[in-house]
Write an enzyme that holds these catalytic residues in place. Sequence first.
Site: not given
Ligand code: HEA
Ligand SMILES: [Cu+2]
Lengths: 533, 294, 382
Positions: A178, A265, A276, A310-311, A336
């Site tokens: 990577s 990300y 896009s 946050h995880h 986002t």
């Molecule tokens: C592509 C992968 C990806 C992406 C993009 C995201 C995006 C986000 N993730 Fe996620 N996440 C994972 C992959 C991803 N996550 C994975 C794999 C895990 C688990 C890992 C594991 O334990 O195995 C995980 C777990 C995970 C946790 C831990 C949960 C737990 O184990 O207890 C949290 C907690 O905060 C979190 C938060 C978020 C947030 C806030 C976003 C933000 O980026 C999202 C932002 C998007 C939006 C909000 C929607 C669009 C926005 C609007 C339309 C605007 C207006 C909206 C508002 C004002 C509300 N994610």
């Molecule tokens: Cu995360």
Amino acid sequence: MSTTTEQITETSKADTEHHHGPAKGMSRWFFTTNHKDIGTMYLWFSLAMFMTGGCMALMVRAELFQPGLQFIEPDFFNQMTTMHGLIMVFGAVMPAFVGLANWMIPMMIGAPDMALPRLNNWSFWILPFAFSIMLMTLFMDGGGPNFGWTFYAPLSTTFAPPSVTYFIFAVHMMGISSIMGAINVIVTILNMRAPGMIMMKLPLFVWTWLITAFLLILVMPILAGLVTMMLMDIHFSTSFFSAAGGGDPVLFQHIFWFFGHPEVYIMILPAFGIVSEIIPTFARKKLFGYSSMVYATSSIAFLSFIVWAHHMFTVGIPLMGELFFMFATMLIAVPTGVKVFNWVATMFRGSMTFETPMLFSIAFVVLFSIGGFSGLMLAIAPADFQYHDTYFVVAHFHYVLVPGSVFSIMAGVYYWLPKWTGNYYDERMGKIHFWLSFVGINITFFPMHFVGLAGMPRRVPDYALQFADFNAISSVGAFLFGFSQLLFIYNVVSCIRKRNQASNRVWEGSHGLEWTLTSPPPYHSFTTPPKVD
Amino acid sequence: MQTEYQHYYVPNQSYFPIVASISLFCLAFGAGSFLTAAEGGGDFGMILLFMGFILLITIIMNWFVTVAAESRAGLYSPQMDKSFRWGMGWFISSEVMFFVAFFGALFYIRIFAVPWLAGEGDKGVSHMLWEGFVNQWPLMTTPDPSLFKGPEKVVDPWHIPLLNTIILISSSLTLTMSHKALKLNNRRATSLWLALTVVLGFTFLYYQVIEYHEAYTELGLTLAAGVYGSTFFILTGFHGLHVTIGTIMLLCILVRILEGEFSATKHFGFEAVAWYWHFVDVVWVGLFIFVYIL
Amino acid sequence: MTKNVYFSVKKQLRLFAQLWVIVLLFAVSKANADWQLNMREGVTEISRAVYDLHMVIFWICVAIAVVVFGVMLFSVIYHRKSRGAKAHNFHENVFVEIAWTVIPMVILIGMAIPATGTLIKMYDSRESDLDIQITGYQWKWRYQYLESGVDFFSSLATPMAQIKGEEPKGEHYLLEVDNPLVIPVGKKIRFLITANDVIHSWWVPDFAVKKDAIPGFINESWTVVEEPGIYRGQCAELCGKDHGFMPIVVEVKSQPDYDAWVKQQQLAQLEKAKSAEKRWSLDELMTTGEAVYLKSCAACHQASGEGIPGAFPALKGSAIVQGDPAAHIDIVLNGKPGTAMQAFIDQLSAVELAAVITYERNAWGDSLGDIISPSQIAKLQQ
Ligand code: HEA
Ligand SMILES: [Cu+2]
Ligand code: HEA
Ligand code: CUA
């Protein structure tokens, strides 16, 4: 040491004189330095891994179809969950994006090839070897990795099966691959642009990949350092992750998620880029807010470095830390959101048609947002005490990963396939594939929100009776989604074989340098740089 | 942004990448079987490991020789030169992040983990499990001495480490002198300063070996001596490994200088190694402050 | 181009609508069955605060989704080429771009305020009435009441036959234990949560308490339960093979009932110590031993004593089991630090230990015929 200057001058002269196509036979693939060949290999590799990881997921779903232990032992179930996560993340999604980058970046910026072609081939060929080690662990005594794709210590150190050592070295190899791939992307974008292709004219796919590559360079070494510490704890009696020696198991999680959050990300930014590209094409309208897209992507990348805990809301971080990570995580919704609004604004008052890539892209926008919303709910620390490690989290990340990353990859493949092969794919079959996938994915992952909220923990081979109905539905959906991918494979293969000549522009609304080349493009894209105005 | 058209050299087919991948596979699989083999079954792993190592070295040497030959043949445009520069720069950044992981671990353990275990701070209740454990750094007594016996003494920063700091900083200076000389096309001075740098590199390594030997035999400071030993050895160990690689690369550059390669204007190979060496130097300064002194 | 669009947009929309109708019908027909779709409100002040927070954020997200997807759906329907829509040529607007950065920001601040308040409350574990230390083991929980000295282990009670599908599954399948945690109603209970081997996580949804159990460290949490009753939860952190099989059951009793329970526990502990003084025959030890073995050891070493190669050693034919009893006793009592083999000295009574060791030495066909007496073990336990 046998190569002399004269030999090299000669061969390279021969090289430039008759401009040649690919070499014959297998040597083309083993020894190639061509970005298109390497891109193709990445994409096939990714597909193979998607099938492998997908079959593991289906095994998981089969076991979870009903309560009770049916087909597989709990330990093997854990191996399937773990390998499914690892293979999908590192073997399917990441290589697919690198494959698309290899194919498209030089064509989009008007370059003859990637900046460091031999290194490029090395980045690819490490992967099959790394994953064969990874898969071999399944057949070793004690089985393969069974500690989750997050491999928390001490379950993955002191209490792990012996094969964990092989797992560590496989991760090292993937890391090397990577990092080298990312260096290549950065150098290509910064140094190989055609005259006139200023940064603020770069197609968004290129921009998002540039930023992704920075993330990769900054976090893959952290992962390498982490598995190195594990190796030391296992074999050289250090105590990084053992309180008895003054270490801390939670240290493992901090380092892992410092890598892990940017990693998620890494799996979505290129997807943003692809979407896009596609939405403006089929809305026949310029992308709304190009520069705010660039800034939003950069902000997401920056924020991704300060939200990792946050995880870990439930591991017992002091209150101040908990609050900081909660606020920082919530902030990510802002950039986002900007991206989502820009896509919608691009469609607004456009002149839309709905070919397969567009269908996948629209589904992406909706379903990714749903995943984003559940992400935002997870970010609320007190509520996360209820969500954490339940199927609600599984629902969240599958919504952002499957109809997110995977749909964007499929959209990208359909979008560029006529360019790559020179033939149109079967549009009707593409649409059927889309609708089956769309329905399948929602049947699979939507009910997971419900069982998660109702209290079903993740990573369990068996569950209490009140979760039975939704799990059965999920499993049915998973098989529907899985088998509909056969259509995709069939469509791609027949597109490569059949003759249904595509035009150079392919799509009515297409824009950008890659569409000025013939379909299929010449083996060496821009041997003389095009002029960009 | 280049304004006029330059031919960008795309090399022919090459067998280096795939053979290098195979050698990595042998290295990884060999190391795996060597480490996991229970009693005496490690021969196979050892052999595979060794083969992989030799193969990798051979390929990398060949690869570099080819690149140098291509450069001499005039195949590389200034744009290509820039690719190499960016490439090396970002490679070093990734190396920096590798060390960041270990420094991060060190800071976390000192600021959070050890005080918590000793009853201080937000999670001081943990002390219930480790009565009698006190917070100190260097950590001489671990929470559970029956599992991890702490060191008896630690390395005195003002002897060998100070000396090594001086050696490494001077080596950065001598390397800069050598680079200056090369730019002025004074090849004799170039090679002399470079030779001096190599000697300093080896001297550093020599002292490091002495220090490790003392740590193991006299101070009771080992990998198993609790988390102090763990962080000490992982940081100084990986740094030492980088110094070793750097010294070998300097030696290669020296040989190439003596063979009459590199010109006053074109000597990217030289510069790349110099960047690497300065990076190793900066890491050492961090080590000296955070591992030895504080 | 785009000539090869065989599927008209209309057809697609119709198909989509039909599918949703099917899904809805399905959902409605099942509506009376008790499908739990949402988080539970729980039985504590905190759990209700969390539930409210969850619902508020959820509805905000729904509202945003309706607006955003609404605009999109509008464009999809009205700005279609097949309807003759012509593409307009705008691609920037500073005002809306600022608006849709600032408005979400404000919404987020609105969410953050109540979340912060709840979190601060959850972190305040001061002034507790009762302290209980909870320790996670592979795959059971240990509860130690720091004031009254009550100390016991709690593990899954669901029989293997139900899990394997040989018997019908009971009502509380996988959510039942042999010894539940017992706490008094209306009192502030402080939990000191830790682990002995790997990381576990102690979770009872009705209390909104989920805290990881980290080996070597202690995490604090607390609850005040308002109604007596039985509440069930599960381990919520992957902890190895039987992670799915380490439930938590909490019995909340009125204060007098609770006091009586404590008394009874203390008595039972004394009784256990007494029975070690009795003489035990080989047969008696073998029967007890088998039961203990199946409950405490078979998860790793397997009922057949053959273990799992590469993970857990076979006891059948093992040098330790066949050799000097002292070494055998030592490893069972004290475990082997740094491996999954835990110390059983506090987990089992002298009788149980003696029985299980005797059983191991005489089961699986390689009978040594020797007896390890409970009194011998009791001495070592002191
Ligand atoms: C592509 C992968 C990806 C992406 C993009 C995201 C995006 C986000 N993730 Fe996620 N996440 C994972 C992959 C991803 N996550 C994975 C794999 C895990 C688990 C890992 C594991 O334990 O195995 C995980 C777990 C995970 C946790 C831990 C949960 C737990 O184990 O207890 C949290 C907690 O905060 C979190 C938060 C978020 C947030 C806030 C976003 C933000 O980026 C999202 C932002 C998007 C939006 C909000 C929607 C669009 C926005 C609007 C339309 C605007 C207006 C909206 C508002 C004002 C509300 N994610
Ligand atoms: Cu995360
Ligand atoms: C990009 C990443 C990605 C992708 C694409 C997927 C795809 C899928 N995942 Fe995912 N999953 C993860 C990343 C991903 N997952 C991660 C990180 C975890 C956490 C792991 C952990 O806890 O450590 C996880 C965990 C996880 C779980 C939870 C396991 C547990 O907690 O015990 C489940 C359960 O249902 C699941 C299901 C699925 C299903 C049904 C799919 C489907 O979408 C897959 C469908 C694909 C195919 C089926 C293959 C393609 C099919 C063909 C080519 C046709 C041929 C096939 C056949 C003939 C069968 N996954
Ligand atoms: Cu204990 Cu999971």
